[in-house]
Each structure stands twice: as structure tokens, then as C-alpha cells.
Write an enzyme that holds these catalytic residues in place. Structure first.
Site, PDB file in Angstrom:
ATOM      1  N   CYS A  93       1.160  -1.449  -0.183  1.00 25.93           N
ATOM      2  CA  CYS A  93       0.056   0.043  -0.075  1.00 25.93           C
ATOM      3  C   CYS A  93       0.854   1.363   0.032  1.00 25.93           C
ATOM      4  O   CYS A  93       0.452   2.739  -0.127  1.00 25.93           O
ATOM      5  CB  CYS A  93      -0.683  -0.041   1.043  1.00 25.93           C
ATOM      6  N   HIS A 342      -9.296   3.377  -0.879  1.00 29.04           N
ATOM      7  CA  HIS A 342      -7.546   3.007  -0.785  1.00 29.04           C
ATOM      8  C   HIS A 342      -7.179   1.850  -2.143  1.00 29.04           C
ATOM      9  O   HIS A 342      -6.995   1.217  -1.860  1.00 29.04           O
ATOM     10  CB  HIS A 342      -7.719   2.259  -0.396  1.00 29.04           C
TER      11      HIS A 342
HETATM   12  C1  LIG Z   1     -14.702  -4.165   4.579  1.00 28.33           C
HETATM   13  C2  LIG Z   1     -15.320  -4.782   3.599  1.00 28.33           C
HETATM   14  C3  LIG Z   1     -14.519  -5.771   3.988  1.00 28.33           C
HETATM   15  C4  LIG Z   1     -16.443  -4.555   3.529  1.00 28.33           C
HETATM   16  O1  LIG Z   1     -16.384  -5.153   1.826  1.00 28.33           O
HETATM   17  P1  LIG Z   1     -17.834  -5.944   1.907  1.00 28.33           P
HETATM   18  O2  LIG Z   1     -18.552  -7.138   2.790  1.00 28.33           O
HETATM   19  O3  LIG Z   1     -17.586  -6.936   0.438  1.00 28.33           O
HETATM   20  O4  LIG Z   1     -19.346  -5.413   1.369  1.00 28.33           O
HETATM   21  P2  LIG Z   1     -19.806  -4.661  -0.758  1.00 28.33           P
HETATM   22  O5  LIG Z   1     -18.266  -4.192  -1.119  1.00 28.33           O
HETATM   23  O6  LIG Z   1     -20.832  -5.498  -0.558  1.00 28.33           O
HETATM   24  O7  LIG Z   1     -20.417  -3.651   0.404  1.00 28.33           O
HETATM   25  C5  LIG Z   1     -21.865  -3.312   0.882  1.00 28.33           C
HETATM   26  C6  LIG Z   1     -21.714  -2.092   1.455  1.00 28.33           C
HETATM   27  O8  LIG Z   1     -20.720  -1.777   2.447  1.00 28.33           O
HETATM   28  C7  LIG Z   1     -20.139  -0.195   1.923  1.00 28.33           C
HETATM   29  N1  LIG Z   1     -19.127  -1.003   2.032  1.00 28.33           N
HETATM   30  C8  LIG Z   1     -18.027  -1.361   1.779  1.00 28.33           C
HETATM   31  N2  LIG Z   1     -17.301  -1.080   2.459  1.00 28.33           N
HETATM   32  C9  LIG Z   1     -17.437  -0.315   3.123  1.00 28.33           C
HETATM   33  C10 LIG Z   1     -16.698   0.354   3.685  1.00 28.33           C
HETATM   34  N3  LIG Z   1     -14.639  -0.162   4.208  1.00 28.33           N
HETATM   35  N4  LIG Z   1     -16.616   1.658   4.796  1.00 28.33           N
HETATM   36  C11 LIG Z   1     -17.634   1.988   4.443  1.00 28.33           C
HETATM   37  N5  LIG Z   1     -18.512   1.225   3.989  1.00 28.33           N
HETATM   38  C12 LIG Z   1     -18.531  -0.652   3.086  1.00 28.33           C
HETATM   39  C13 LIG Z   1     -20.774  -0.331   0.510  1.00 28.33           C
HETATM   40  O9  LIG Z   1     -20.566   0.299   0.090  1.00 28.33           O
HETATM   41  C14 LIG Z   1     -22.181  -1.199   0.472  1.00 28.33           C
HETATM   42  O10 LIG Z   1     -22.872  -0.349  -0.350  1.00 28.33           O
HETATM   43  P3  LIG Z   1     -24.520   0.089  -0.396  1.00 28.33           P
HETATM   44  O11 LIG Z   1     -25.341  -1.423   0.367  1.00 28.33           O
HETATM   45  O12 LIG Z   1     -24.622   0.960   0.157  1.00 28.33           O
HETATM   46  O13 LIG Z   1     -24.139  -0.059  -1.895  1.00 28.33           O
HETATM   47  C15 LIG Z   1     -13.908  -3.900   2.288  1.00 28.33           C
HETATM   48  O14 LIG Z   1     -14.258  -2.666   2.507  1.00 28.33           O
HETATM   49  C16 LIG Z   1     -12.787  -4.226   3.221  1.00 28.33           C
HETATM   50  O15 LIG Z   1     -11.763  -5.111   2.649  1.00 28.33           O
HETATM   51  N6  LIG Z   1     -11.840  -3.420   3.176  1.00 28.33           N
HETATM   52  C17 LIG Z   1     -10.500  -2.960   3.867  1.00 28.33           C
HETATM   53  C18 LIG Z   1     -10.007  -3.061   2.313  1.00 28.33           C
HETATM   54  C19 LIG Z   1      -7.774  -3.673   2.492  1.00 28.33           C
HETATM   55  O16 LIG Z   1      -7.692  -4.561   3.281  1.00 28.33           O
HETATM   56  N7  LIG Z   1      -7.715  -2.258   2.429  1.00 28.33           N
HETATM   57  C20 LIG Z   1      -6.102  -2.804   2.810  1.00 28.33           C
HETATM   58  C21 LIG Z   1      -5.620  -2.109   3.812  1.00 28.33           C
HETATM   59  S1  LIG Z   1      -3.900  -2.428   4.430  1.00 28.33           S
END
Ligand SMILES: CC(C)(COP(=O)(O)OP(=O)(O)OC[C@H]1O[C@@H](n2cnc3c(N)ncnc32)[C@H](O)[C@@H]1OP(=O)(O)O)[C@@H](O)C(=O)NCCC(=O)NCCS
Length: 394
Positions: A93, A342
Site C-alpha cells: 500500500c 484506497h
Molecule cells: C470492509 C469490507 C470487507 C467490506 O466489503 P463487503 O463486505 O464486500 O462490502 P460490499 O462491497 O458488499 O458493500 C456493502 C455496502 O457496504 C459499503 N461499504 C463497503 N465497504 C465499506 C467500508 N470500508 N466502509 C464503509 N462502507 C463500506 C458499500 O458501499 C455497500 O453499501 P451499499 O449497500 O449502500 O451500496 C471491504 O471494504 C474491505 O475489505 N476493506 C478493507 C480493504 C483493505 O484491507 N485494504 C488494505 C488495507 S492494508
């Protein structure tokens, strides 16, 4: 860079560009890169890109997202910049902060007077489970990935250690999300421009306890770029350059399990010490900072590692409003990784783009009044790579 004069510019930023961040369906990463580059070129009419730019350094984390490696020439081709020499930098990252570092090396060495540094990642076309697996490649394979650990799980361990040692609370972490979503609402390029209440953040579904949905950064598509040059050439390109006056980078063990301490990221501390020393400034001089808030606990740890507050007081720092616009130091005015998004390879340079806007008075509704000195803090993996840069307006 050890012998530089304190506070003397290492390089100058004469232009910057950023694609819209978000779910950019139907576009390749290279098309997002063109969007960022075009903005940078439009901002800087005195630049003749194919004549002036001598090298390009592009951060990208993984081939897996688009089944595409060899990023340097790929994106340069689409940006119309062939045959300029191109390099890909990789530091998870922190990949495009590494590109900035390479750009600084290239300019300071005298080999290239003007360089383009940038980053790109296209992620949202992949299922979350695939993204999680690709991202996890930036942690240790035999002892972490193999046993099912992912980044939410790893940062959850940092969070529980911080809660246990310092009494940091889930509410304090959620406050980081509330702040960054608020800032993101003022950034038209942010992925998510939506206010989030403390109650909503606290009651969102658990991803890896104690981290909930709103404690996690977004999976995002985006690209970023900067044009760097020697300080003595800066005014030939723009009247309003921003100077990088301090820069530091450090490495740590790839595995969290190899560390004695889970509540700090050593690379952030070491890179910051180097950057502050070079810049001749202290944490109290920083007006605006973009820190690596990949999870809300990471922003709290960053406050401490960057010296904005003492170790253990990061939770209190957010609770007192010290990191919001108008507080002691405005942190993640862009919305951060939490709300701006990100796209991993693009993040480091995207942070610098925000600081460039702040220090040239172009941050519109989220402008920090009178901002003179800015800082970026970009972390790769669970702190195996860390880069801190300090910026000053002309
Ligand atoms: C948290 C996480 C697992 C959620 O993914 P998910 O369960 O597949 O969620 P979805 O993509 O199905 O989204 C479902 C809903 O949540 C929202 N959403 C997804 N991720 C979100 C987040 N991080 N924060 C807020 N809202 C989020 C979406 O917009 C969607 O909203 P909607 O229903 O109103 O359209 C994912 O965002 C993630 O893995 N984030 C971390 C990424 C990471 O690790 N980066 C590197 C860091 S070192």
C-alpha cells in the site's frame, strides 16, 4: 539524503493530478492513470511533457487485480509518454510513496531534472474475497496468510493490543471514521461522500472484531500523479510550487508475529524522525497531514508515531477533536483511505496531491486556513514499509 541542509527543498512539486476515486466500472487502471496525468498537464501549461519529463516512477501493488504486470510502459503508452523511461515501484500500500522517493533520488542525483511519479490500482471489479486474498500477499505467507490471516485480522490485533495497553475504545476508533467521512463529503473526488454518525459506525457489522465496516478503508479504483523537478527549475513551470523539505523511509519485519510491540508501527516513527530532522520542523509545525488510515486504529497509531501526541494518547487526541479541520493538526482532509478510498498503488501520491492542494490554497471547502507545512504518512502492509514526506509552500 543524509547530508542535506535542514529545511532546504529536496525537490519541488510543480503540478499534480488525481482521477476521480470510486467504483470506476468499465475502465482499466491505465485509463484512470490518463485521467490523473491529464489533470497534472492541464494545471501546468509551461510543461512540455514529452520533452521535459525524463523518467517516470509508477507505484502499483499487484498484477492480480487486472492480470497485468509491467505497469511502467503500459500506463505511459496510454498517457502518450513513450519512449520516456518508466519504472514500477512496489511497496504494497506504500507503492507510490516509494515512487516519490525514487523520483527524489532521480532528481537529486542530477540524472533527471523533471520526473513524473504516480500510482494506480483498479480493484472494484474483483470480488471482496479475491481482493482480500491479493492484498494479503503483502503479509507473511508461511505464518500469516497460510493460517488465514488477512489485513482486517492483522489490524484487529493491533487494535486489541492498543485497547489492552492504553484503554483505547471502540468509540474512539469510530470517531476517526466519523471525522474522515465528514472530510470526504467536502471532496468531490472522494469515493464515498456520505456523513456517518457515531451510532451508525458503532452498530455496523463486525469485519474482524473490534473492527467494524466503518473502521475499514474502501476498496477503490483510482490513479494519482505529481510532476517533480529541481527547486531551481520550479519557477519555470509554475508560480506556486510546493517543496518537499524532508523525506524518510524505513522497513520492518514482514510478519507482525516477529515484532515485540503491536501498538506502534516502527516504520512510521523512524521515517518521521528522518523527515522531521531533514526538514528542521517538529510535529507541532504540521498544519495538514494525510496519514495511512487503512483502518481507524491505524490513524490513532499514526498520531502517536508521528509525534502529534504521546504514545497511548491517540484515542484521546481524536476524542478531543484535535485532528479535525480547525484542530491542532488537520488529519486526512481528503477523507483519507476511509472515505476518499484506497486504491492501494495510487494512495501514497494521492496523499501528496491533497497536501499540494492544501499548500496552494486549492482545497476549497476543506481548506485548512493558512496551511504552510504538510505531511504525508504512507504505510505498506502491516508496517513493513513506511514513508513520511514533509512539504512546504513556496
Ligand atoms: C470492509 C469490507 C470487507 C467490506 O466489503 P463487503 O463486505 O464486500 O462490502 P460490499 O462491497 O458488499 O458493500 C456493502 C455496502 O457496504 C459499503 N461499504 C463497503 N465497504 C465499506 C467500508 N470500508 N466502509 C464503509 N462502507 C463500506 C458499500 O458501499 C455497500 O453499501 P451499499 O449497500 O449502500 O451500496 C471491504 O471494504 C474491505 O475489505 N476493506 C478493507 C480493504 C483493505 O484491507 N485494504 C488494505 C488495507 S492494508
Amino acid at each position: 539524503m543524509g547530508d542535506t541542509v535542514k529545511g532546504k527543498p529536496l525537490v519541488s512539486i510543480v503540478s499534480a493530478g488525481l482521477s476521480k476515486f470510486g467504483r470506476r466500472t468499465g475502465l482499466y487502471g491505465r485509463e484512470l492513470f490518463v485521467e490523473a496525468v491529464n489533470e497534472a498537464f492541464e494545471r501546468c501549461p509551461n510543461l512540455n511533457p514529452r520533452k521535459d519529463i525524463k523518467a517516470a516512477f509508477i507505484g502499483m501493488m499487484g498484477e492480480s487485480f487486472e492480470h497485468q504486470g509491467h505497469t511502467g510502459p503500459t500506463v505511459l503508452d496510454w498517457a502518450g509518454l513513450l519512449p520516456i523511461q518508466a519504472f514500477r515501484t512496489e511497496g504494497a500500500c506504500g507503492s507510490s510513496a516509494a515512487a516519490i522517493r525514487c523520483g527524489i533520488f532521480a532528481v537529486l542525483s542530477g540524472l533527471s531534472d523533471v520526473v513524473l511519479v504516480g500510482g494506480v490500482e483498479k480493484m472494484t471489479h474483483r470480488a471482496t474475497s479475491d481482493v482480500t486474498e491479493y492484498l494479503a500477499m503483502a503479509c507473511d505467507f508461511p505464518f500469516e496468510q497460510w493460517n488465514g490471516l488477512t489485513f482486517p485480522g492483522l489490524f484487529a490485533m493491533v487494535a486489541t493490543a492498543h485497547m489492552h495497553k492504553y484503554g483505547t475504545t471502540e468509540e474512539q476508533m469510530a470517531m476517526v471514521a466519523v471525522k474522515n467521512h465528514h472530510h470526504g463529503c467536502m471532496n468531490p473526488k472522494a469515493h464515498m461522500q456520505k456523513e456517518v454518525s457515531l451510532e451508525k459506525a458503532m452498530s455496523s457489522r463486525v469485519i474482524a472484531w473490534p473492527l467494524k465496516l466503518y473502521d475499514c478503508s474502501l476498496i477503490t479504483d483510482g490513479a494519482s500523479c505529481l510532476i517533480l523537478t529541481k527547486p531551481e527549475l520550479a519557477k519555470t513551470f509554475t508560480d506556486t510550487p510546493v517543496h518537499i523539505i524532508g523525506s524518510g523511509q524505513a522497513s520492518d519485519t514482514i510478519g507482525l508475529y516477529e515484532r515485540n510491540e503491536y501498538t506502534t508501527l516502527n516504520v512510521g516513527r523512524l521515517a518521521a524522525e528522518e523527515a522531521y530532522r531533514m526538514a528542521g520542523v517538529t510535529p507541532s509545525n504540521i498544519d495538514a497531514a494525510e496519514v495511512h488510515d487503512c483502518f481507524t486504529i491505524a490513524e490513532i497509531v499514526a498520531y502517536e508515531d508521528l509525534g502529534f501526541c504521546k504514545p497511548g494518547l491517540g484515542g484521546q487526541f481524536i476524542e478531543e477533536g484535535q485532528s479535525q479541520i480547525g484542530g491542532k493538526v488537520a488529519v486526512c482532509t481528503s477523507g483519507g483511505l476511509k472515505a476518499k478510498g484506497h486504491p492501494v498503488g495510487a494512495t501514497g501520491v494521492a496523499q501528496a496531491y491533497e497536501i499540494y492542494l492544501q499548500l496552494t490554497g486549492q482545497a476549497a471547502k476543506r481548506q485548512v486556513a493558512g496551511a504552510e507545512i504538510g505531511l504525508t504518512h504512507n504505510v505498506g502492509g502491516l508496517g513493513a514499509t513506511g514513508v513520511v514526506n514533509i512539504y512546504k509552500r513556496d
